[in-house]
Design a protein around this motif. Structure first.
Motif, PDB file in Angstrom:
ATOM      1  N   LEU A 114       3.604  -4.710  14.580  1.00 25.07           N
ATOM      2  CA  LEU A 114       3.952  -3.685  15.564  1.00 25.07           C
ATOM      3  C   LEU A 114       2.753  -3.385  16.448  1.00 25.07           C
ATOM      4  CD1 LEU A 114       5.854  -1.154  13.263  1.00 25.07           C
ATOM      5  CD2 LEU A 114       6.819  -3.011  14.639  1.00 25.07           C
ATOM      6  N   PRO A 115       2.947  -3.293  17.758  1.00 26.81           N
ATOM      7  CA  PRO A 115       1.864  -2.853  18.636  1.00 26.81           C
ATOM      8  C   PRO A 115       1.597  -1.365  18.452  1.00 26.81           C
ATOM      9  CG  PRO A 115       3.905  -2.994  19.862  1.00 26.81           C
ATOM     10  CD  PRO A 115       4.211  -3.506  18.481  1.00 26.81           C
ATOM     11  N   ALA A 116       0.581  -0.857  19.092  1.00 25.53           N
ATOM     12  CA  ALA A 116       0.264   0.567  19.001  1.00 25.53           C
ATOM     13  C   ALA A 116       1.489   1.410  19.320  1.00 25.53           C
ATOM     14  CB  ALA A 116      -0.868   0.911  19.970  1.00 25.53           C
ATOM     15  N   GLN A 117       1.795   2.318  18.402  1.00 22.52           N
ATOM     16  CA  GLN A 117       2.932   3.249  18.515  1.00 22.52           C
ATOM     17  C   GLN A 117       4.297   2.555  18.438  1.00 22.52           C
ATOM     18  OE1 GLN A 117       1.852   6.238  18.191  1.00 22.52           O
ATOM     19  NE2 GLN A 117      -0.271   5.651  18.624  1.00 22.52           N
ATOM     20  N   GLY A 118       4.305   1.257  18.154  1.00 21.15           N
ATOM     21  CA  GLY A 118       5.578   0.550  18.018  1.00 21.15           C
ATOM     22  C   GLY A 118       6.304   0.960  16.754  1.00 21.15           C
ATOM     23  N   ALA A 119       7.621   0.745  16.737  1.00 20.97           N
ATOM     24  CA  ALA A 119       8.435   1.156  15.596  1.00 20.97           C
ATOM     25  C   ALA A 119       9.451   0.089  15.254  1.00 20.97           C
ATOM     26  CB  ALA A 119       9.137   2.477  15.897  1.00 20.97           C
ATOM     27  N   ARG A 163       0.684  -4.034  10.864  1.00 19.10           N
ATOM     28  CA  ARG A 163       1.318  -5.282  10.432  1.00 19.10           C
ATOM     29  C   ARG A 163       1.540  -5.198   8.935  1.00 19.10           C
ATOM     30  NH1 ARG A 163      -0.802 -10.651   9.073  1.00 19.10           N
ATOM     31  NH2 ARG A 163       0.874 -12.167   9.304  1.00 19.10           N
ATOM     32  N   PHE A 164       2.755  -5.506   8.498  1.00 17.44           N
ATOM     33  CA  PHE A 164       3.039  -5.433   7.073  1.00 17.44           C
ATOM     34  C   PHE A 164       3.926  -6.594   6.639  1.00 17.44           C
ATOM     35  CE2 PHE A 164       6.271  -2.757   9.101  1.00 17.44           C
ATOM     36  CZ  PHE A 164       7.458  -3.139   8.490  1.00 17.44           C
ATOM     37  N   TYR A 165       3.754  -6.956   5.372  1.00 15.14           N
ATOM     38  CA  TYR A 165       4.543  -7.976   4.698  1.00 15.14           C
ATOM     39  C   TYR A 165       5.605  -7.266   3.889  1.00 15.14           C
ATOM     40  CZ  TYR A 165       5.462 -11.254   0.788  1.00 15.14           C
ATOM     41  OH  TYR A 165       6.048 -12.030  -0.163  1.00 15.14           O
ATOM     42  N   ALA A 177      -4.159  -0.444   5.358  1.00 11.93           N
ATOM     43  CA  ALA A 177      -4.202  -1.774   4.758  1.00 11.93           C
ATOM     44  C   ALA A 177      -4.374  -1.686   3.248  1.00 11.93           C
ATOM     45  CB  ALA A 177      -5.329  -2.586   5.376  1.00 11.93           C
ATOM     46  N   GLY A 178      -3.571  -2.456   2.528  1.00 12.86           N
ATOM     47  CA  GLY A 178      -3.616  -2.495   1.075  1.00 12.86           C
ATOM     48  C   GLY A 178      -2.623  -1.591   0.399  1.00 12.86           C
ATOM     49  N   ASP A 179      -2.055  -0.629   1.114  1.00 12.68           N
ATOM     50  CA  ASP A 179      -1.034   0.228   0.524  1.00 12.68           C
ATOM     51  C   ASP A 179       0.223  -0.587   0.226  1.00 12.68           C
ATOM     52  OD1 ASP A 179      -2.857   2.218   1.153  1.00 12.68           O
ATOM     53  OD2 ASP A 179      -1.375   3.532   2.086  1.00 12.68           O
ATOM     54  N   ILE A 180       0.938  -0.205  -0.825  1.00 13.75           N
ATOM     55  CA  ILE A 180       2.212  -0.825  -1.190  1.00 13.75           C
ATOM     56  C   ILE A 180       3.260   0.279  -1.273  1.00 13.75           C
ATOM     57  CG2 ILE A 180       3.446  -2.184  -2.926  1.00 13.75           C
ATOM     58  CD1 ILE A 180       0.780  -3.450  -3.702  1.00 13.75           C
ATOM     59  N   LEU A 181       4.468  -0.029  -0.812  1.00 11.19           N
ATOM     60  CA  LEU A 181       5.554   0.940  -0.837  1.00 11.19           C
ATOM     61  C   LEU A 181       6.827   0.285  -1.342  1.00 11.19           C
ATOM     62  CD1 LEU A 181       4.071   1.204   2.318  1.00 11.19           C
ATOM     63  CD2 LEU A 181       5.060   3.448   1.962  1.00 11.19           C
ATOM     64  N   ALA A 182       7.691   1.105  -1.948  1.00 14.74           N
ATOM     65  CA  ALA A 182       9.070   0.732  -2.213  1.00 14.74           C
ATOM     66  C   ALA A 182       9.937   1.608  -1.320  1.00 14.74           C
ATOM     67  CB  ALA A 182       9.423   0.952  -3.677  1.00 14.74           C
ATOM     68  N   ALA A 229      19.683  -3.738   5.826  1.00 12.04           N
ATOM     69  CA  ALA A 229      20.773  -4.384   5.088  1.00 12.04           C
ATOM     70  C   ALA A 229      20.437  -4.593   3.622  1.00 12.04           C
ATOM     71  CB  ALA A 229      21.100  -5.730   5.738  1.00 12.04           C
ATOM     72  N   ALA A 230      19.359  -3.954   3.142  1.00 14.75           N
ATOM     73  CA  ALA A 230      18.861  -4.233   1.794  1.00 14.75           C
ATOM     74  C   ALA A 230      19.212  -3.119   0.827  1.00 14.75           C
ATOM     75  CB  ALA A 230      17.344  -4.419   1.842  1.00 14.75           C
ATOM     76  N   GLY A 231      19.087  -3.431  -0.465  1.00 15.28           N
ATOM     77  CA  GLY A 231      19.134  -2.400  -1.481  1.00 15.28           C
ATOM     78  C   GLY A 231      17.777  -1.746  -1.647  1.00 15.28           C
ATOM     79  N   GLY A 232      16.724  -2.534  -1.505  1.00 15.38           N
ATOM     80  CA  GLY A 232      15.365  -2.033  -1.611  1.00 15.38           C
ATOM     81  C   GLY A 232      14.392  -3.016  -0.997  1.00 15.38           C
ATOM     82  N   VAL A 233      13.211  -2.500  -0.621  1.00 15.99           N
ATOM     83  CA  VAL A 233      12.182  -3.301   0.039  1.00 15.99           C
ATOM     84  C   VAL A 233      10.840  -2.998  -0.602  1.00 15.99           C
ATOM     85  CG1 VAL A 233      11.170  -3.964   2.258  1.00 15.99           C
ATOM     86  CG2 VAL A 233      13.461  -2.935   2.196  1.00 15.99           C
ATOM     87  N   ILE A 234      10.068  -4.033  -0.886  1.00 21.87           N
ATOM     88  CA  ILE A 234       8.668  -3.877  -1.272  1.00 21.87           C
ATOM     89  C   ILE A 234       7.820  -4.221  -0.047  1.00 21.87           C
ATOM     90  CG2 ILE A 234       6.826  -4.590  -2.825  1.00 21.87           C
ATOM     91  CD1 ILE A 234       9.186  -3.147  -4.186  1.00 21.87           C
ATOM     92  N   VAL A 235       6.919  -3.323   0.302  1.00 19.99           N
ATOM     93  CA  VAL A 235       6.096  -3.462   1.500  1.00 19.99           C
ATOM     94  C   VAL A 235       4.628  -3.510   1.104  1.00 19.99           C
ATOM     95  CG1 VAL A 235       5.305  -2.279   3.599  1.00 19.99           C
ATOM     96  CG2 VAL A 235       7.736  -2.298   3.016  1.00 19.99           C
ATOM     97  N   LEU A 236       3.876  -4.443   1.686  1.00 25.00           N
ATOM     98  CA  LEU A 236       2.419  -4.504   1.560  1.00 25.00           C
ATOM     99  C   LEU A 236       1.834  -4.400   2.962  1.00 25.00           C
ATOM    100  CD1 LEU A 236      -0.302  -5.124   0.099  1.00 25.00           C
ATOM    101  CD2 LEU A 236       0.228  -7.571   0.428  1.00 25.00           C
ATOM    102  N   VAL A 237       1.039  -3.368   3.210  1.00 22.79           N
ATOM    103  CA  VAL A 237       0.432  -3.188   4.531  1.00 22.79           C
ATOM    104  C   VAL A 237      -0.741  -4.154   4.652  1.00 22.79           C
ATOM    105  CG1 VAL A 237      -0.679  -1.584   6.110  1.00 22.79           C
ATOM    106  CG2 VAL A 237       1.163  -0.781   4.606  1.00 22.79           C
ATOM    107  N   LEU A 238      -0.706  -4.994   5.676  1.00 23.40           N
ATOM    108  CA  LEU A 238      -1.715  -6.031   5.870  1.00 23.40           C
ATOM    109  C   LEU A 238      -2.834  -5.596   6.812  1.00 23.40           C
ATOM    110  CD1 LEU A 238       0.672  -9.108   6.309  1.00 23.40           C
ATOM    111  CD2 LEU A 238      -0.497  -8.364   4.219  1.00 23.40           C
ATOM    112  N   GLU A 239      -2.484  -4.928   7.892  1.00 22.25           N
ATOM    113  CA  GLU A 239      -3.471  -4.544   8.906  1.00 22.25           C
ATOM    114  C   GLU A 239      -3.026  -3.269   9.595  1.00 22.25           C
ATOM    115  OE1 GLU A 239      -4.992  -8.043  11.398  1.00 22.25           O
ATOM    116  OE2 GLU A 239      -3.009  -8.758  10.755  1.00 22.25           O
ATOM    117  N   GLY A 240      -4.005  -2.535  10.120  1.00 20.74           N
ATOM    118  CA  GLY A 240      -3.704  -1.364  10.923  1.00 20.74           C
ATOM    119  C   GLY A 240      -3.313  -0.167  10.079  1.00 20.74           C
TER     120      GLY A 240
END
Length: 310
Positions: free
Chosen positions: A80-85, A139-141, A117-122, A91-102
């Protein structure tokens, strides 16, 4: 107990309806093609680099009409660019997120988490969750179970078991240091939340493990019924996985070797023998996500080691 079923003397055919028109009647020969599909390892690569922005989509190879990395899991990134959303987990039941940058925020209903960066979320799926970038972008995975929910036609409703959860990088670093101090060389932090204490899962479907291997350590050869997707966070010149179909004296016969690189996404098919090894001089770190919840609940995970653990 008696019943009145007598196919040999069935009543005359009823009038056709839309429901009867949908029915198929298959022989065993018809059915076995679906019952014995081509194994995943014959269809997909063992690893691929994560895209800069977008899904790691193998739906064409899998014959699926929706994005998928594995038949029931989708991995990818959002940049995502600055202030992007962007919406998350539509469409998921759940998501695991790893913040890569920013940096930025994730919002689920009335709750907002500020992330770096480095935070993980469900993140619960199907609830209108969203991510917004800060001044320097975000940017997140992610790994989600949207292929499974699309296949099943499910829409998930949040409960205390399907809850927005945030594991900050600072606390993850502390927990990794604790495991190292305890002399644990081939494991890290298993991610769960208060609503899934018994299951020890991040979502009812998804297992998540921030896995650390110290120099010389290994996740020894094992297999399990659930597929896994592994993101390589840190690696070295001698970190790798071995995969194969058969064993001899506890070792994989003629294994496929997959060397690790930061940003790589490794795909572990169900029931394939595999092990992960660090023959280098520095720690290696990965985020492992498996579609384990259904298997644990059904008592069919079938986790097994090539050799009994010490």
């Amino acid at each position: 107990m008696s019943h009145a079923i007598a196919y040999r003397n069935a009543s005359p055919l009823p009038a056709a309806t839309p429901a009867t028109a949908r029915a198929l009647y298959l022989s065993e020969r018809d059915f076995m093609g679906a019952a014995l599909p081509t194994p995943i390892e014959k269809v997909l690569p063992a690893a691929a680099m994560a895209p800069q922005d977008g899904p790691l989509d193998f739906s064409a190879r899998l014959g699926l009409p929706y994005p998928a990395t594995l038949p029931a899991l989708l991995a990818g990134t959002h940049a995502l660019p600055a202030q992007g959303a962007t919406p998350v987990g539509e469409a998921a039941g759940g998501v695991i997120v790893l913040v890569l940058e920013g940096s930025g925020t994730f919002t689920v209903g009335a709750e907002t988490a500020t992330v770096g960066a480095g935070d993980i979320l469900a993140v619960p799926g199907s609830v209108g969750a969203g991510a917004q970038a800060g001044a320097n972008g975000l940017r997140f995975y992610y790994v989600d179970d949207s292929p499974l929910t699309r296949y099943m036609g499910w829409q998930v409703q949040p409960t205390e078991r399907i809850a927005f959860t945030h594991w900050p990088a600072a606390l993850l670093a502390q927990k990794l240091a604790d495991t190292a101090a305890e002399g644990i060389t081939a494991s890290g932090v298993f991610l769960a939340h208060q609503g899934l204490k018994a299951e020890k899962l991040a979502t009812p479907n998804l297992f998540a493990h921030l896995n650390r291997l110290a120099p010389g350590a290994a996740n020894t050869v094992h297999g399990h019924a659930s597929a896994a997707i592994t993101y390589v966070i840190e690696s070295n010149e001698a970190s790798y996985s071995l995969l194969g179909e058969t064993l001899q004296d506890g070792a994989i016969v003629d294994p496929l070797r997959v060397d690790w690189h930061p940003g790589q996404v490794s795909l572990t098919p169900p029931n394939l023998w595999h092990g992960h090894f660090n023959d280098g001089k520095t720690d290696i770190l990965t985020l492992v996500v498996q579609l384990s919840g259904l298997y644990y609940n059904d008592r069919t995970m079938n986790f097994r080691f090539a050799r009994p653990p010490a």
